[in-house]
Design a protein around this motif. Structure first.
Motif, short mmCIF file in Angstrom:
data_model
loop_
_atom_site.label_atom_id
_atom_site.label_comp_id
_atom_site.label_asym_id
_atom_site.label_seq_id
_atom_site.Cartn_x
_atom_site.Cartn_y
_atom_site.Cartn_z
N SER A 116 0.83 -1.21 0.00
CA SER A 116 0.00 0.00 0.00
C SER A 116 0.86 1.26 0.00
CB SER A 116 -0.92 0.00 1.21
OG SER A 116 -1.91 -0.98 1.09
N ARG A 147 -11.11 6.84 -2.53
CA ARG A 147 -10.91 5.80 -1.52
C ARG A 147 -12.22 5.45 -0.83
NH1 ARG A 147 -7.49 2.57 -2.50
NH2 ARG A 147 -7.93 3.39 -4.55
N TYR A 206 -13.34 2.98 11.43
CA TYR A 206 -11.97 2.63 11.07
C TYR A 206 -11.00 2.79 12.25
CZ TYR A 206 -13.83 2.36 6.40
OH TYR A 206 -14.58 2.01 5.31
N SER A 238 -7.12 -4.51 9.66
CA SER A 238 -6.21 -4.13 8.58
C SER A 238 -6.85 -3.09 7.66
CB SER A 238 -5.77 -5.36 7.78
OG SER A 238 -6.89 -6.08 7.31
N LEU A 239 -8.17 -3.16 7.50
CA LEU A 239 -8.87 -2.14 6.71
C LEU A 239 -8.82 -0.80 7.44
CD1 LEU A 239 -10.54 -1.37 4.26
CD2 LEU A 239 -12.59 -2.14 5.47
N GLU A 249 -5.45 0.67 6.84
CA GLU A 249 -5.37 1.24 5.49
C GLU A 249 -6.01 2.62 5.44
OE1 GLU A 249 -4.36 -0.12 2.34
OE2 GLU A 249 -3.31 -1.70 3.40
N GLU A 250 -7.21 2.74 5.99
CA GLU A 250 -7.93 4.01 5.92
C GLU A 250 -7.19 5.10 6.68
OE1 GLU A 250 -10.29 4.91 4.12
OE2 GLU A 250 -11.20 3.06 3.41
N PHE A 307 -4.00 5.28 7.03
CA PHE A 307 -2.87 5.60 6.16
C PHE A 307 -3.32 6.51 5.02
CE2 PHE A 307 -0.38 4.24 2.34
CZ PHE A 307 0.80 4.86 2.68
N TYR A 308 -4.47 6.21 4.42
CA TYR A 308 -4.98 7.02 3.32
C TYR A 308 -5.33 8.43 3.78
CZ TYR A 308 -5.53 2.52 0.94
OH TYR A 308 -5.30 1.30 0.38
N LEU A 333 4.50 0.40 5.99
CA LEU A 333 3.86 1.46 5.20
C LEU A 333 4.87 2.53 4.80
CD1 LEU A 333 0.50 1.81 7.15
CD2 LEU A 333 0.75 1.04 4.80
N TYR A 352 -10.26 -7.85 -2.37
CA TYR A 352 -10.87 -7.05 -1.31
C TYR A 352 -12.20 -7.64 -0.88
CZ TYR A 352 -13.01 -3.05 1.05
OH TYR A 352 -13.63 -2.25 1.97
#
Length: 312
Positions: free
Chosen positions: A1, A30, A74, A90-91, A94-95, A97-98, A145, A244
């Motif tokens: 990612s 996203r 999240y 893990s989702l 990710e969010e 991080f985004y 990351l 996904y």
């Protein structure tokens, strides 16, 4: 990612005089890419808890509802009591991080980004040497990351071309990939069995989570087939496109399979598990076709409206 998102986001931010518009458009894509399917399958888990939970395998309804709220906010990766939506951690990561990466890229001057990000990545890796911290870092994964972001920055330097492993070809290629994967499995087994030596376990954890995946992404980044395996391309691409949805589907399906098997009084892991994974692949394909693709198209339209039109 870290690598993939940086590769798509950094050039747009650097080329734009309106970075906040780029960031907003990125966030819109996203949200449409991830949220619809996540909400749908989290809601399915809640419904299964209410209507198909005779064995209690899905957990208590209050616990599942608390998980549901954490998953949709999240924050499921924060240490707390989890029930059946633990895998949403893990989702959530990710969010987060985004959300943070565009902010960091905008606020950090371009000339300092590579140095700051690399320093943060190295610092995060060194924290794996402290067992008490290493275990908690598993919830956030700063090191892999940031390593991915730093690896992307490397691709813009002359050193990247000089490091290309052109010697990986012929029969040597599958041997190297097999050795990497075997090393990951071996290190993972040491991590799970080396509770008597937390220092060793923490560095094995680093190798599995950061070290070996970084090598694989680095090899793949050249796009010259260094990590491709003949005959598996179509299968892996099919799974990759639907991965996904398969990720979101697999836990509800596995838990429901257990529920059905117990009710039918025929609990056999050798039979139940393959059936569950076949069903998960099928539902993942349906979810990809009827939830992911339409929501992605909607996201592209909203992205175009938020970004391209404004920039023009």
């Amino acid at each position: 990612s870290g690598f993939v998102i940086s590769r798509s986001l950094v050039p747009e931010l650097d080329a734009s005089s309106r970075p906040w518009v780029v960031a907003r458009a990125f966030w819109i894509k996203r949200v449409y890419r991830l949220l619809p399917a996540a909400v749908f399958w989290a809601s399915v888990l809640v419904l299964l808890t209410i209507f198909a939970n005779k064995t209690g395998i899905f957990g208590s309804l209050p616990g599942v509802l608390a998980d549901y709220l954490r998953a949709l906010l999240y924050v499921e990766n924060f240490p707390t009591a989890h029930v059946s939506m633990t895998y949403y951690w893990s989702l959530s990561l990710e969010e987060q991080f985004y959300l943070v990466l565009p902010l960091a890229l905008i606020l950090l001057p371009a000339i300092r980004r590579p140095l700051v990000l690399a320093a943060l990545a190295v610092g995060a890796m060194l924290l794996y040497a402290i067992p008490a911290i290493s275990e908690g870092m598993g919830y956030f994964r700063f090191a892999p990351l940031l390593t991915g972001v730093s690896l992307y920055r490397l691709t813009a330097s002359p050193l990247y071309a000089r490091l290309e492993p052109t010697w990986i070809k012929g029969p040597l290629k599958p041997l190297i990939l097999s050795a990497l994967l075997a090393a990951m499995l071996f290190a993972g087994s040491i991590y799970w069995t080396s509770t008597h030596d937390p220092y060793v376990a923490s560095w094995d954890r680093w190798f599995v989570i950061t070290g070996a995946p970084t090598l694989i992404v680095w090899l793949a980044s050249y796009d010259r087939g260094y990590v491709s395996l003949p005959g598996l391309g179509l299968v892996l691409r099919w799974i990759g496109n639907r991965s996904y949805s398969i990720y979101l589907v697999h836990v509800p399906v596995l838990l429901l399979t257990y529920e059905v098997a117990v009710r039918a009084r025929h609990l056999d892991g050798w039979i139940d598990a393959p059936i569950a994974w076949i069903v998960a692949l099928g539902l993942g394909a349906i979810s990809y076709r009827w939830i992911e693709l339409p929501s992605q198209q909607l996201g592209r339209e909203q992205w175009y409206a938020a970004y391209r039109v404004r920039v023009a």
